[in-house]
Design a protein around this motif. Structure first.
Motif, PDB file in Angstrom:
ATOM      1  N   UNK A 100     -96.038 -31.212  34.567  1.00  0.00           N
ATOM      2  CA  UNK A 100     -96.945 -30.079  34.502  1.00  0.00           C
ATOM      3  C   UNK A 100     -96.556 -29.180  33.340  1.00  0.00           C
ATOM      4  N   UNK A 101     -97.555 -28.571  32.691  1.00  0.00           N
ATOM      5  CA  UNK A 101     -97.326 -27.714  31.532  1.00  0.00           C
ATOM      6  C   UNK A 101     -97.808 -26.302  31.831  1.00  0.00           C
ATOM      7  N   UNK A 102     -97.059 -25.324  31.339  1.00  0.00           N
ATOM      8  CA  UNK A 102     -97.556 -23.949  31.301  1.00  0.00           C
ATOM      9  C   UNK A 102     -97.059 -23.341  29.998  1.00  0.00           C
ATOM     10  N   UNK A 103     -97.978 -23.079  29.071  1.00  0.00           N
ATOM     11  CA  UNK A 103     -97.615 -22.593  27.747  1.00  0.00           C
ATOM     12  C   UNK A 103     -98.033 -21.135  27.579  1.00  0.00           C
ATOM     13  N   UNK A 104     -97.758 -20.599  26.406  1.00  0.00           N
ATOM     14  CA  UNK A 104     -97.985 -19.176  26.159  1.00  0.00           C
ATOM     15  C   UNK A 104     -99.439 -18.769  26.349  1.00  0.00           C
ATOM     16  N   UNK A 105    -100.368 -19.610  25.880  1.00  0.00           N
ATOM     17  CA  UNK A 105    -101.785 -19.218  25.910  1.00  0.00           C
ATOM     18  C   UNK A 105    -102.529 -19.763  27.127  1.00  0.00           C
ATOM     19  N   UNK A 106    -101.802 -20.432  28.054  1.00  0.00           N
ATOM     20  CA  UNK A 106    -102.341 -20.973  29.302  1.00  0.00           C
ATOM     21  C   UNK A 106    -103.307 -22.134  29.074  1.00  0.00           C
ATOM     22  N   UNK A 107    -103.940 -22.250  27.870  1.00  0.00           N
ATOM     23  CA  UNK A 107    -104.780 -23.391  27.487  1.00  0.00           C
ATOM     24  C   UNK A 107    -105.872 -23.675  28.517  1.00  0.00           C
ATOM     25  N   UNK A 108    -106.530 -22.628  29.018  1.00  0.00           N
ATOM     26  CA  UNK A 108    -107.650 -22.818  29.941  1.00  0.00           C
ATOM     27  C   UNK A 108    -108.916 -23.132  29.153  1.00  0.00           C
ATOM     28  N   UNK A 109    -109.737 -24.017  29.692  1.00  0.00           N
ATOM     29  CA  UNK A 109    -110.985 -24.378  29.031  1.00  0.00           C
ATOM     30  C   UNK A 109    -112.034 -23.296  29.297  1.00  0.00           C
ATOM     31  N   UNK A 110    -112.555 -22.650  28.265  1.00  0.00           N
ATOM     32  CA  UNK A 110    -113.484 -21.528  28.490  1.00  0.00           C
ATOM     33  C   UNK A 110    -114.809 -21.942  29.108  1.00  0.00           C
ATOM     34  N   UNK A 111    -115.212 -23.215  28.939  1.00  0.00           N
ATOM     35  CA  UNK A 111    -116.524 -23.654  29.452  1.00  0.00           C
ATOM     36  C   UNK A 111    -116.440 -24.176  30.883  1.00  0.00           C
ATOM     37  N   UNK A 112    -115.226 -24.177  31.469  1.00  0.00           N
ATOM     38  CA  UNK A 112    -115.052 -24.621  32.848  1.00  0.00           C
ATOM     39  C   UNK A 112    -114.698 -23.439  33.736  1.00  0.00           C
ATOM     40  N   UNK A 113    -115.158 -23.488  34.978  1.00  0.00           N
ATOM     41  CA  UNK A 113    -114.780 -22.442  35.930  1.00  0.00           C
ATOM     42  C   UNK A 113    -113.295 -22.567  36.270  1.00  0.00           C
ATOM     43  N   UNK A 114    -112.788 -21.561  36.980  1.00  0.00           N
ATOM     44  CA  UNK A 114    -111.395 -21.597  37.409  1.00  0.00           C
ATOM     45  C   UNK A 114    -111.123 -22.857  38.235  1.00  0.00           C
ATOM     46  N   UNK A 115    -111.996 -23.163  39.188  1.00  0.00           N
ATOM     47  CA  UNK A 115    -111.809 -24.355  40.008  1.00  0.00           C
ATOM     48  C   UNK A 115    -111.832 -25.616  39.154  1.00  0.00           C
ATOM     49  N   UNK A 116    -112.769 -25.702  38.224  1.00  0.00           N
ATOM     50  CA  UNK A 116    -112.872 -26.899  37.378  1.00  0.00           C
ATOM     51  C   UNK A 116    -111.654 -27.038  36.468  1.00  0.00           C
ATOM     52  N   UNK A 117    -111.098 -25.898  36.011  1.00  0.00           N
ATOM     53  CA  UNK A 117    -109.884 -25.950  35.206  1.00  0.00           C
ATOM     54  C   UNK A 117    -108.729 -26.551  36.007  1.00  0.00           C
ATOM     55  N   UNK A 118    -108.578 -26.101  37.256  1.00  0.00           N
ATOM     56  CA  UNK A 118    -107.466 -26.579  38.067  1.00  0.00           C
ATOM     57  C   UNK A 118    -107.669 -28.037  38.458  1.00  0.00           C
ATOM     58  N   UNK A 119    -108.906 -28.468  38.675  1.00  0.00           N
ATOM     59  CA  UNK A 119    -109.196 -29.857  39.056  1.00  0.00           C
ATOM     60  C   UNK A 119    -109.125 -30.808  37.871  1.00  0.00           C
ATOM     61  N   UNK A 120    -109.031 -30.277  36.648  1.00  0.00           N
ATOM     62  CA  UNK A 120    -109.135 -31.099  35.446  1.00  0.00           C
ATOM     63  C   UNK A 120    -108.083 -32.212  35.414  1.00  0.00           C
ATOM     64  N   UNK A 121    -106.885 -31.926  35.868  1.00  0.00           N
ATOM     65  CA  UNK A 121    -105.821 -32.930  35.827  1.00  0.00           C
ATOM     66  C   UNK A 121    -105.841 -33.898  36.991  1.00  0.00           C
ATOM     67  N   UNK A 122    -106.861 -33.807  37.837  1.00  0.00           N
ATOM     68  CA  UNK A 122    -106.926 -34.681  39.012  1.00  0.00           C
ATOM     69  C   UNK A 122    -108.241 -35.436  39.072  1.00  0.00           C
ATOM     70  N   UNK A 123    -108.833 -35.700  37.909  1.00  0.00           N
ATOM     71  CA  UNK A 123    -110.129 -36.387  37.879  1.00  0.00           C
ATOM     72  C   UNK A 123    -110.022 -37.829  38.363  1.00  0.00           C
TER      73      UNK A 123
END
Length: 372
Positions: A100-123
């Motif tokens: 698992x990664x957690x970097x300075x800028x968090x690298x969240x995808x702006x076009x995905x919701x919070x739920x979709x961001x968290x689910x991204x690594x479990x497709x």
């Protein structure tokens, strides 16, 4: 955990070698002709949080990137658990390492919701299972009420928690954090890193965290690996590094120190603050004596008293939980300027005489050229 910062332990691929969360053996890396990591060896136990600490350019982020698989080492071997992920003729890409990664800028995808961001690594999971795991991760960080919103509507602290949820949701074997709190203001940083520490400990995940902040390292880490110029300078728990530094560099890195030059003869070091014992193996000659400001206790001088060490107050400043007192001690070689840090409110006026009592446990003696 075992690390020898001078001669790294040679790890061998044998059935008796117990691999832990992360093992790095004699890892080397260079950018062009510039060597940035030199024969680095360390181990992180299951559930342990190890902080790589050091100044900019010391090689700590490169070391983390090698563990992540974002850089291929020029030499050495890396294991995650009992699986070799980098080494001679072996290189497993990041997405196959179970990290698992957690970097300075968090690298969240702006076009995905919070739920979709968290689910991204479990497709790879069925949608219902992925959503359930993502919601459970968001609940753990207190962000389940924001599942349907987009990252740009969140504060920095909220984005950091979403990033942490996304990293923990797939239940990684190893967690990697690169300066994860540096973008937050101090008040929020203290709160978020406290939450992060407890979440990581509750999850039981092994964690490698990079920081340049010694206070943050002491707050977060079970073990600190202090780096300097691509080498491990000292490795140990926070108490060991702060209270028993092995080098002048290590002593200085963890905060302000008073520095004095003195002479060592027959194991005795004479200074204006008294006589101290030299560490075993230190040769006679010029030495450097380092004393933390909190290691100088100040007492009022009673009428008729002649303290062993007498100082005059130059200035006093309140720093919140402590007070910093600037002192002058007259010596045969001229005035000596020192700092004392006293707990709470302690603001003696300029010119007041005070007795100085050194705490010998916070006095460190090194060869004068030890850091050259």
């Amino acid at each position: 955990m075992h690390v020898d910062p001078v001669r790294p332990t040679r790890l061998r691929e044998t059935p008796s070698l117990q691999k832990t969360g992360l093992t790095m053996d004699r890892v080397r890396h260079a950018y062009g002709t510039r060597q940035v990591v030199h024969d680095l060896s360390l181990q992180i136990a299951d559930g342990e949080l190890l902080c790589l600490l050091g100044p900019s350019g010391c090689g700590k982020t490169t070391t983390l990137r090698i563990a992540a698989g974002l850089e291929e080492p020029a030499g050495g071997t890396v294991w995650i658990g009992d699986r070799t992920v980098a080494g001679p003729d072996v290189f497993i890409p990041p997405e196959q390492r179970g990290i698992g990664f957690l970097f300075q800028d968090y690298a969240l995808f702006p076009h995905l919701t919070v739920l979709e961001n968290v689910r991204f690594g479990m497709t790879h999971l069925p949608r219902a299972e992925g959503v359930a795991n993502a919601m459970a991760a968001l609940k753990r960080v207190g962000m389940d009420g924001y599942a349907g919103v987009y990252p740009h509507t969140l504060s920095g602290g909220q984005q950091q928690r979403v990033g942490l949820a996304r990293a923990l949701a797939p239940r990684p074997r190893l967690m990697l954090l690169d300066e994860p709190f540096s973008g937050l203001d101090k008040r929020l940083r203290d709160q978020v890193r406290d939450q992060t520490l407890h979440l990581l400990k509750d999850s039981g995940v092994s964690t490698l965290m990079v920081t340049h902040d010694p206070e943050e390292a002491m707050f977060m880490a079970d073990t600190i690996a202090l780096m300097r110029d691509g080498h491990l300078e000292q490795v140990g728990n926070p108490v060991e590094l702060y209270c028993r530094p092995k080098t002048a560099f290590a002593a200085r890195f963890f905060g302000e120190v008073n520095s004095l030059r003195a002479s060592c003869r027959n194991g005795r070091v004479e200074t204006p603050l008294g006589v101290f014992e030299a560490p075993d193996g230190l040769r006679d000659g010029v030495v450097e004596v380092l004393i933390r400001p909190e290691g100088l206790r100040l007492d009022a001088v009673q009428d008729g008293e002649e303290p062993a060490v007498l100082a005059t107050v130059a200035e006093s400043r309140m720093l919140g939980r402590s007070s910093l007192v600037h002192l002058r001690i007259d010596t045969g070689a001229g005035p000596l300027h020192l700092h004392s840090r006293m707990p709470g409110l302690f603001l003696p006026p300029p010119g007041e005489p005070l007795a100085v009592v050194p705490d010998r446990s916070q006095v460190f003696v090194f060869a004068a050229d030890a850091d050259l």
